[in-house]
Enzyme design. Structure first.
Site, PDB file in Angstrom:
ATOM      1  N   LYS A  16       0.820  -1.219   0.000  1.00  0.00           N
ATOM      2  CA  LYS A  16       0.000   0.000   0.000  1.00  0.00           C
ATOM      3  C   LYS A  16       0.849   1.263   0.000  1.00  0.00           C
ATOM      4  O   LYS A  16       0.545   2.226  -0.704  1.00  0.00           O
ATOM      5  CB  LYS A  16      -0.909   0.035   1.238  1.00  0.00           C
ATOM      6  N   THR A  17       1.916   1.265   0.793  1.00  0.00           N
ATOM      7  CA  THR A  17       2.731   2.474   0.907  1.00  0.00           C
ATOM      8  C   THR A  17       3.468   2.774  -0.387  1.00  0.00           C
ATOM      9  O   THR A  17       3.587   3.940  -0.790  1.00  0.00           O
ATOM     10  CB  THR A  17       3.724   2.355   2.073  1.00  0.00           C
ATOM     11  N   LYS A  38      -0.914   8.748   6.851  1.00  0.00           N
ATOM     12  CA  LYS A  38      -1.096   7.409   7.422  1.00  0.00           C
ATOM     13  C   LYS A  38      -1.417   7.628   8.898  1.00  0.00           C
ATOM     14  O   LYS A  38      -0.510   7.664   9.740  1.00  0.00           O
ATOM     15  CB  LYS A  38       0.132   6.535   7.231  1.00  0.00           C
ATOM     16  N   GLU A 116      -3.820   6.474   3.772  1.00  0.00           N
ATOM     17  CA  GLU A 116      -3.452   5.055   3.747  1.00  0.00           C
ATOM     18  C   GLU A 116      -3.882   4.395   5.049  1.00  0.00           C
ATOM     19  O   GLU A 116      -3.556   4.858   6.136  1.00  0.00           O
ATOM     20  CB  GLU A 116      -1.944   4.882   3.550  1.00  0.00           C
ATOM     21  N   ARG A 177       2.891  -5.614  -7.678  1.00  0.00           N
ATOM     22  CA  ARG A 177       3.934  -6.634  -7.848  1.00  0.00           C
ATOM     23  C   ARG A 177       3.512  -7.667  -8.902  1.00  0.00           C
ATOM     24  O   ARG A 177       3.602  -8.877  -8.698  1.00  0.00           O
ATOM     25  CB  ARG A 177       4.269  -7.286  -6.512  1.00  0.00           C
TER      26      ARG A 177
END
Length: 227
Positions: A16-17, A38, A116, A177
């Protein structure tokens, strides 16, 4: 009026980051004022006697936010466990209203506000509150980040369903990814979830925010992020 996006994941460690950094810098490079927060972070590191929330710090750098880190991160804990447990271990209580206030305070000075979450959408912040409850109170559309691996279809569809059942607007899914070989996760997720797949982000855990932003511009539908 600022645009807002809540970024959640199908679980922890899905990237997520990295995605939030890429999106934040991409919009910054477009000349927009970005605030990327965040609000709750577990696994913070002790540095010079104080806890440093590394993810929030990375978001601050990626968005070129000039305000203090405390404006982007409200709760930080050393233990890398679920926020409700990390808070209880130090005698703290995470207050949902304070998280919403932090986000609202960012809106007047920003064109884009990114929030986030921590872990997945149904991560508990206390005995009474899930992060999904906070996301609903904030009211931003939700982008779901998932690892583009075997199992992503099930995990992602469950998260989409949980979000909608709680009254959240799902802006779309970002598959992170992405491997070279085709898994067709995006096709199955879009078809069975009736949800937009916003892009296939490669495995790009690099340190350079500008490089991440360029990848985001090439692989993500940034203009569709806000629903």
């Amino acid at each position: 009026m600022s645009k807002g996006l809540f970024i959640t994941g199908t679980g922890t460690t899905v990237g997520k980051t990295v995605i939030a950094r890429a999106v934040a810098r991409a919009f910054t490079r477009r000349g927009l004022a970005v605030a990327a927060a965040k609000p709750v972070e577990s696994g913070a590191a002790f540095v010079n006697g104080g806890l440093v929330p590394r993810d929030a710090e990375a978001l601050r750098a990626a968005s070129r936010f000039e305000g203090g880190l405390e404006r982007l991160n409200l709760y930080r804990f050393e233990d890398a466990v679920s926020p409700h447990l990390a808070a209880s271990r130090v005698g703290a209580v995470i207050e949902a209203d304070l998280i919403v206030e932090l986000v609202r305070a960012l809106e007047p000075g920003a064109d884009v506000v990114l929030v986030e979450g921590a872990g997945g959408l149904l991560v508990p912040l206390s005995d009474e509150v899930l992060y999904a409850d906070v996301a609903r109170a904030i009211g931003y559309p939700v982008a779901i980040v998932a690892d583009n691996v075997l199992g992503a279809i099930n995990h992602t569809l469950l998260t989409v369903e949980a979000a909608r059942r709680r009254g959240l607007t799902v802006a779309g899914v970002i598959l992170n990814r992405t491997p070279p070989e085709a898994l067709d996760n995006e096709g199955a997720i879009a078809r069975h979830g009736d949800v937009r797949v916003l892009g296939l982000f490669p495995d790009a855990s690099v340190g350079d925010d500008d490089a991440l932003a360029e990848i985001a511009e090439q692989t993500l539908d940034l203009d569709a992020l806000f629903g």
